[in-house]
Enzyme design. Structure first.
Site, mmCIF file in Angstrom:
data_model
loop_
_atom_site.group_PDB
_atom_site.id
_atom_site.type_symbol
_atom_site.label_atom_id
_atom_site.label_comp_id
_atom_site.label_asym_id
_atom_site.label_seq_id
_atom_site.Cartn_x
_atom_site.Cartn_y
_atom_site.Cartn_z
ATOM 1 C CG ASP A 10 -2.247 0.716 0.936
ATOM 2 O OD1 ASP A 10 -2.157 1.889 0.548
ATOM 3 O OD2 ASP A 10 -3.344 0.158 1.116
ATOM 4 C CG HIS B 170 -0.707 1.579 -3.398
ATOM 5 N ND1 HIS B 170 -1.979 1.276 -2.976
ATOM 6 C CD2 HIS B 170 -0.275 0.475 -4.079
ATOM 7 C CE1 HIS B 170 -2.301 0.054 -3.386
ATOM 8 N NE2 HIS B 170 -1.279 -0.456 -4.049
#
Ligand SMILES: *[C@@H]1O[C@H](CO)[C@@H](O)[C@H](O)[C@H]1NC(C)=O
Length: 391
Positions: A217, A240
């Site tokens: 993430d 991310h």
């Protein structure tokens, strides 16, 4: 008989030097019963070490020798009798392999209301892979526990720590002041859900230097109420990217301000520098952000502001974000985008982004010029900007 004056002086000097060299109390978890085999539950020894260090009326050291230590859910709480506890870790702390043991506890290793804690070295192994598999299979699984959390604390130093395979976030900072992280390294699989590297919210004065983050993430995520942040020399990917947000989920929310992020390498990340807000009403804001000096190696969205975040496509009437974004500078950003739109500002129709600056930004897509896209965004560009600015 009268004592000679210089004898008295010597005596006093001797007593002073004696009290100065007195050893700092050190609590070795192995001496307190911890086992280095990685299989015997050593939770109690760690809690005892903490209780001793925290009740010491002078600075104290918790010492974790080499070896693997299985520990369950622990909370190290203040207020302590001293403001200098040094936790020196030479070994690896291992979470229970059955994710159900800590999976609903919120945080595996939690510090609450502490002042003056230094953690140096050490590896934290969250053993998250079976929980990720459960989540990725769409089964009914616990939320998982973040690996290391600090809440309502101040004067925290984390140096040379490694976090592996967290179930949820690796490290989070919530409600803290004056936090310094350096040389932290974080690793989890690229498909591990919700394993943000470092999350900061409701906190001020947080610096992160020389961090290497590979995760599933955001490498770093910044939540509401974060200010005076300084992040420098970060390597991110897979992951991310570095995100401010999601913000504006709530109608009453503290803003984010004074954020500097310098010298970052993004390698194959979903995003580079991202600001993300929910498409719904809020009094939140973002202002005074400098993203300076980045190399993008096939980042999918190198520069992105997305104010239309609404994952389940419900509860976002009209999709208008109330979060006001003002004063965001992108400077000296080079490299490659993995999608054609390398620069995307998709701002709120009610509160357009203002004072966005692009300065020496050069991004390509498959060795061709990339594209930029602006909606409700105003600002200026300086120097060499490719794709050419749509501001
Ligand atoms: C902004 O944050 C930095 C730390 O990152 C701090 O040194 C500086 O004083 C802050 N500026 C203001 C105006 O608060």
């Amino acid at each position: 008989m009268v004592m000679p004056m210089n004898f008295l002086v010597l005596l006093v000097l001797f007593m002073i030097s004696f009290s100065c060299v007195k050893a700092i109390p050190t609590y070795n978890v192995v001496q307190l019963g911890a086992k280095t085999d990685g299989r015997t539950d050593s939770t109690k020894a760690f809690l005892t070490a903490w209780a001793n260090a925290c009740s010491s009326d002078q600075p104290a050291v918790i010492y974790v020798p080499q070896g693997r230590y299985l520990i369950g859910n622990v909370q190290f709480s203040g207020k302590c009798n001293n403001n200098h506890i040094m936790i020196r870790i030479y070994g690896t702390l291992v979470a229970p392999s059955d994710y159900n043991v800590i999976g609903n506890s919120g945080t595996w290793i939690m510090f609450e209301s502490v002042i003056g804690i230094t953690i140096s070295g050490g590896t934290l192994d969250g053993q998250g892979s079976s929980l990720w598999a459960c989540k990725n299979a769409g089964q009914n699984c616990p939320t998982g526990a973040s690996t290391l959390g600090f809440s309502n604390s101040e004067n925290i130093v984390i140096s040379g720590l490694k976090s592996l395979n967290s179930q949820l976030f690796h490290i989070y900072i919530n409600g803290c002041q004056n936090v310094n992280m350096r040389g932290v390294s974080i690793a989890a699989a690229s498909n591990s859900p919700n394993t943000d590297g470092i999350h900061v919210q409701l906190s001020t004065g947080v610096t992160i230097r020389r961090a290497t983050i590979k995760t599933g993430d955001d490498c770093i995520s910044i939540g509401p109420g974060a200010s005076n942040l300084w992040f420098e020399h970060i390597i991110c990917g897979p992951g991310h990217g570095i995100s401010i947000g999601s913000l504006g989920k709530d109608s009453q929310e503290q803003g984010v301000q004074n954020v500097t992020v310098k010298t970052v390498t993004f390698i194959g990340t979903q995003n580079g520098f991202r600001i993300k807000t929910w498409g719904r009403q809020s009094n939140g804001f973002v202002r005074g952000v400098l993203f300076q000096g980045a190399t993008m190696v096939n980042a999918y969205n190198p520069i992105v502001i997305d104010q239309n975040y609404c994952p389940s496509q419900s509860d976002c009437p009209g999709k208008v974000s109330g979060v006001k974004i003002n004063g965001v500078t992108y400077s000296n950003i080079y490299g490659s985008s993995a999608s054609e739109v390398a620069v995307k500002f998709d701002c709120s129709s009610e509160y357009p982004c203002s004072d966005i600056r692009l300065e020496n930004v050069q991004l390509t897509y498959q060795n061709q010029p990339a594209v930029s896209s602006c909606t409700n965004a105003a600002g200026t560009s300086y120097g060499d900007v490719k794709p050419s600015s749509c501001l």
